[in-house]
Structures are given as C-alpha cells and as structure tokens.
Design a protein around this motif. Structure first.
Motif, short mmCIF file in Angstrom:
data_model
loop_
_atom_site.label_atom_id
_atom_site.label_comp_id
_atom_site.label_asym_id
_atom_site.label_seq_id
_atom_site.Cartn_x
_atom_site.Cartn_y
_atom_site.Cartn_z
N GLY A 72 77.20 -73.41 15.78
CA GLY A 72 77.85 -72.43 17.09
C GLY A 72 79.12 -72.31 17.63
O GLY A 72 80.29 -72.62 16.30
N MET A 73 79.92 -71.34 18.04
CA MET A 73 81.36 -70.96 18.03
C MET A 73 81.69 -71.21 18.92
O MET A 73 81.21 -70.09 20.62
N VAL A 74 83.03 -71.46 19.07
CA VAL A 74 83.59 -71.41 20.52
C VAL A 74 84.76 -69.89 20.02
O VAL A 74 85.59 -70.55 18.99
N ILE A 75 85.18 -69.31 20.72
CA ILE A 75 85.00 -68.56 20.16
C ILE A 75 85.60 -67.26 21.61
O ILE A 75 84.87 -67.08 22.64
N ASN A 76 87.00 -66.03 21.69
CA ASN A 76 86.75 -64.95 22.30
C ASN A 76 87.47 -63.97 21.39
O ASN A 76 87.44 -63.30 20.58
N GLN A 77 88.02 -63.30 22.57
CA GLN A 77 88.02 -61.60 21.61
C GLN A 77 89.37 -62.15 20.65
O GLN A 77 89.40 -60.99 19.89
N THR A 78 90.14 -63.37 20.39
CA THR A 78 90.54 -63.19 19.88
C THR A 78 90.51 -63.23 18.36
O THR A 78 91.58 -63.70 16.65
N SER A 79 89.50 -64.29 18.19
CA SER A 79 88.99 -65.04 17.28
C SER A 79 87.80 -63.56 16.25
O SER A 79 87.15 -62.81 16.78
N ILE A 80 89.13 -63.46 15.36
CA ILE A 80 88.29 -61.64 14.41
C ILE A 80 88.81 -62.67 12.77
O ILE A 80 89.39 -63.22 12.41
N MET B 15 79.48 -76.72 14.26
CA MET B 15 80.63 -75.71 15.28
C MET B 15 81.66 -75.49 15.31
O MET B 15 82.13 -76.23 13.96
N VAL B 16 81.94 -74.90 14.98
CA VAL B 16 83.09 -73.81 14.58
C VAL B 16 84.08 -72.95 16.00
O VAL B 16 84.33 -72.39 16.80
N PHE B 17 85.20 -73.67 15.88
CA PHE B 17 86.42 -73.12 16.79
C PHE B 17 87.96 -72.15 15.92
O PHE B 17 88.42 -72.78 15.48
N ASP B 18 87.44 -71.20 16.85
CA ASP B 18 88.10 -70.13 16.66
C ASP B 18 88.92 -69.52 17.87
O ASP B 18 88.30 -68.39 18.27
N VAL B 19 90.06 -70.27 18.34
CA VAL B 19 90.47 -68.75 19.28
C VAL B 19 92.07 -70.22 19.33
O VAL B 19 92.93 -70.39 18.99
N GLN B 20 93.09 -68.26 20.07
CA GLN B 20 94.12 -68.17 19.78
C GLN B 20 94.59 -69.03 20.45
O GLN B 20 94.68 -68.71 21.91
N ASP B 21 95.42 -69.73 20.37
CA ASP B 21 96.30 -70.55 21.55
C ASP B 21 98.25 -69.94 21.45
O ASP B 21 98.25 -69.14 20.44
N VAL B 22 98.90 -70.33 22.52
CA VAL B 22 100.46 -69.71 22.24
C VAL B 22 100.42 -71.26 22.54
O VAL B 22 102.76 -70.77 22.91
N GLY B 23 100.84 -72.80 22.05
CA GLY B 23 101.50 -73.18 22.42
C GLY B 23 102.27 -74.01 23.27
O GLY B 23 102.94 -74.93 23.43
N CYS B 24 101.61 -73.82 24.17
CA CYS B 24 101.95 -74.71 25.82
C CYS B 24 101.54 -75.62 25.95
O CYS B 24 99.80 -74.31 26.16
N PHE C 128 99.90 -76.44 29.11
CA PHE C 128 99.73 -75.11 31.04
C PHE C 128 98.37 -74.15 30.17
O PHE C 128 97.88 -73.67 31.29
N TYR C 129 98.24 -73.88 29.22
CA TYR C 129 97.62 -72.79 28.62
C TYR C 129 96.27 -73.23 28.28
O TYR C 129 95.80 -74.22 27.31
N THR C 130 95.39 -73.26 28.69
CA THR C 130 93.52 -74.33 28.94
C THR C 130 93.51 -74.44 27.61
O THR C 130 92.32 -74.97 27.53
N TYR C 131 93.50 -73.41 26.52
CA TYR C 131 92.67 -73.83 25.23
C TYR C 131 92.75 -74.84 25.08
O TYR C 131 91.92 -75.64 23.91
N ILE C 132 93.92 -75.62 24.45
CA ILE C 132 93.80 -77.21 24.16
C ILE C 132 92.69 -78.16 24.55
O ILE C 132 92.81 -78.90 24.32
N ASN C 133 92.92 -77.91 26.38
CA ASN C 133 91.68 -78.48 26.91
C ASN C 133 91.31 -78.73 26.63
O ASN C 133 89.36 -79.05 26.47
N THR C 134 90.15 -76.78 26.41
CA THR C 134 88.69 -76.84 25.62
C THR C 134 88.37 -77.01 24.33
O THR C 134 87.71 -77.64 23.96
N LEU C 135 89.61 -77.24 22.94
CA LEU C 135 89.20 -77.73 21.75
C LEU C 135 89.31 -79.56 22.06
O LEU C 135 88.13 -79.58 21.57
#
Length: 409
Positions: free
Chosen positions: A58-66, A136-145, A147-154
């Motif tokens: 399974g992969m947790v990805i979006n368009q930043t996963s290159i 599971m593979v996690f590959d999503v680009q975060d921006v270090g804040c 309130f940016y919700t990708y850390i919640n997804t992690l």
C-alpha cells in the motif's frame, strides 16, 4: 520479473533520479553551502525496492511522490512491485481538491489501482484494507508546519500499521522550512490543524517526526509503529531546498512555501492571504485597507484551489510579497511576526481583525498559533521580541527533546 532485469531498471532509475540540489551559500543570505545534490529517500530505490518485492504494497502518496521526474507509483509498477492500494491525503492523490475539502474514494484511471481517501469519511485505513497488505509505504512532501495536515496523516497511518502489525517504510524528503520557531501548542487548543505539542515550525522531516511520534508515545494508547526510514542523502535542516513539485494547490510557488509559516497565521484574521488568486500565500490584503496600500488584488472562486475564498469578488488592498527575499527569510530561521503587527495597526476596525468566521479555510487564531495569549499580545501592542519571550521555556524544551529524534544536522 528476473532479478537481472530488476537490477538493470534500478540502475537506470538511480542514474536519472537525483533531486534538486540545495543552493550554495552567498554573502547576502548566509545560506549554507551544499557540495552534493540532495537525494531523497524515494530516489534511493536500491535501498527499499528489494524489500518490497513479493509483498502486497500500500502507498500513501500524492503528486509530490516522485522518483526522478516520474510518479513513484509508475516507477515501482514498472519494477514489478505489487501495489494493491493508494491512500491519498488532503487534496487527494492527484491534487484536485481544495483545502479542507472532503475527498472520495476512486479508481486511478492511469493505473487501475484503487485510491482510498484519507481525507473524507475515514482518516485511516480500515481493518479490511490493512489486512489486504503486507507493507505500507509513506512518501508525501511536507512543509514543516504544525497546521499542515500531512503530519496528521502520518500519525494515522502509523496507528493503523501498529494496530494490524504492518511495517511502514517512510521515504524521507527534505523539509523546506527546516527551522524551529513559534509557541508550542497548548493542548487545550488541540484540533485538526494542531494535534501534537510542537511549535508552529517543528523543524523535522517526516522520517524524524515519525521517530518522535513513537518515542514520545503520541500515537493512540502509546502504541508503537514498526518503521523503516530511508533517509535523505546530503541534507541538513538549514539548507535552502527548492521543491520540485508544489506540495498542495495553494502552495504553488517556492515563495509561497517559504512564506507559509508566517502568512498562514492570517487565516485566523480578516486579512486575505491570496486564496482565490493564483498567487496564494504571497500577498496580504483586505477591502478595509483601501487608501493605506497601493497594491490590490481580487479573490475569486477557483475550483481545485479555493471555491469560496475570503473577500470573494471584493478588491483587497495590501502588500505583494512575490519578490520578497525568501532566501533571507529562510536563513533567519524565524517566523516573521512584523506583518501581523503591521496589519493589525493599519486595520481601521480593530474589533473585527481577528474575526475569521468568513474564512472557510482554517479557523480561529488560537488554533493556528496554539495558545490564547497571542491575540491579546497583538492587541496590546507588544513588540515581536516581547511576544517571542513568552514562547519560552516551551520552545527551548522542545528543541532539546527534538535532538534525540534527528537524522540530520
């Protein structure tokens, strides 16, 4: 696929997959010098593809996963990796949903792989979905804040993997805002845009943050996730790194990414940050500031970016930061509070300044900044340094705690 063919394809990917390098320092900005190109975890296919072979992935990805300039799902499929499901965070796998918008499940038309939304009716995979996977593979680009919700997804994915005994492979990527700044979240203001007691700018990559989630016992019931972080090569937190792909629809330029830790705080005010334009998080303004600023912009509905922006259809007057020296801001390692103080002073109706009820994006200033004192500090006319002093000792304590989880200088 024969082992010889796998090794050949991996070799070709390695040759073509070097990521954008951090820029060299100069006397103007004081940026540190990078002597070698940054190589993301995803680009190091030789480090994790052999482990994935023969497993249901399974992969947790979006368009930043290159990998190189190609979506990682396409590269891994070409290598014969058996990808059973894609899990998409906020904005969806193909980044076609606005901020905060619920995203539904679908079938990816390009690969035929089921896409499970983690930003709709469910925030983490179900038992059935997890039992159909081996890893599971996690590959999503975060921006270090915070309130940016990708850390919640992690965190949600780590909990699911821990609950069902699955290993999580994290393909680490640089944090473009690798500094630490802002008040640590007062947990009485815990929300969907602030779930953990960390500063506004947390100064960690996803791989490092996963280590912190485990180490501090922040996952549900203190459970531990079996993680394997594929670290970035040639990266340090203070390097200036240009993202090769925008991380979300409203962070569509390098300037917006670097300005985001400072400008997103305005989501808790009556001031527009440019949502509803093609220059979000690089401008600030409001209709009530007419006559005080020469620069103007008009927010409109833009599907996939902001359907109902603050001050929609109204001319906003304020400042244009598109040519701001973002490298100097990055080198400072600080959130810029001067813009908040300036706009509060300039706004004619002070009692309306922190009214965010018209903004559908984020919410109250308390949830964004992480406490209930910042608003009063701004209204009372405190200086930036006086406000910063109130962040201690929490900020220093966090920096000390953070050290044990770092993978990079």
């Amino acid at each position: 696929m024969p082992d010889r063919m796998i090794k050949l394809i991996i070799s070709l990917l390695i040759v073509t997959s070097c990521s954008g390098a951090a820029e060299r320092s100069d006397e103007t900005t004081g940026q540190p010098e990078a002597t070698e190109a940054i190589i993301t975890g995803a680009d190091q296919v030789e480090s994790y593809v052999p482990y994935l072979m023969g497993k249901r992935v399974g992969m947790v990805i979006n368009q930043t996963s290159i990998i190189g300039d190609q979506l990682s799902v396409d590269s891994l499929l070409a290598l014969g990796v058996d990808i059973k499901a894609i899990f998409g965070p906020e904005h969806g796998f193909r980044q076609n949903a606005s901020n905060g918008a619920a995203v539904g499940d679908e079938i990816d038309p390009q690969t035929g792989i089921p896409i499970v939304s983690l930003y709709g009716k469910n925030r983490k995979p179900s038992q059935t979905q997890m039992e159909a996977l081996d890893v599971m593979v996690f590959d999503v680009q975060d921006v270090g804040c915070r309130f940016y919700t990708y850390i919640n997804t992690l965190a949600d994915i780590m909990e699911a993997c821990a609950e069902y005994g699955k290993k999580l492979v994290i393909l680490d990527r640089p944090n473009p805002n690798g500094f630490v700044d802002g008040p640590v979240l007062d947990m009485q203001f815990k929300s969907g845009i602030g779930k953990f007691p960390i500063p506004v700018a947390h100064g960690m990559t996803m791989g490092e943050f996963a280590r912190m989630l485990n180490g501090e016992g922040w996952l549900a019931n203190g459970i531990q996730c079996d993680i394997n972080v594929i670290p970035i090569k040639n990266y340090t937190h203070d390097l200036y790194y240009e993202l090769p792909v925008p991380p979300s629809p409203n962070l569509n330029t390098q300037a917006s990414i670097i300005l985001y830790p400072s400008l997103c705080l305005f989501e808790g005010t009556i001031i527009s940050q440019g949502r509803g334009t093609y220059m979000p998080f690089t401008v600030l303004g409001a209709p009530a500031l007419k006559g005080q600023y020469d620069f103007s912009f008009k927010p409109v509905s833009i599907p996939g970016m902001s359907e109902a922006p603050l001050h929609q259809g109204k001319m906003c007057y304020g400042i244009d930061l598109r040519d701001y020296d973002i490298k100097r801001l990055h080198a400072s390692g600080r959130i810029n509070l001067q813009w908040m103080l300036e706009f509060y002073k300039a706004f004619p109706e002070k009692e309306r300044f922190f009214d965010s009820s018209q903004s559908p994006a984020m919410g109250r200033i308390e949830a964004l900044i992480g406490n209930n004192v910042f608003k009063k500090q701004v209204m009372d006319g405190l200086s930036e340094e006086e406000i910063r002093k109130s962040w201690e000792p929490g900020l220093s304590d966090y920096k000390e705690m953070r050290k044990q989880y770092l993978l990079y200088k």
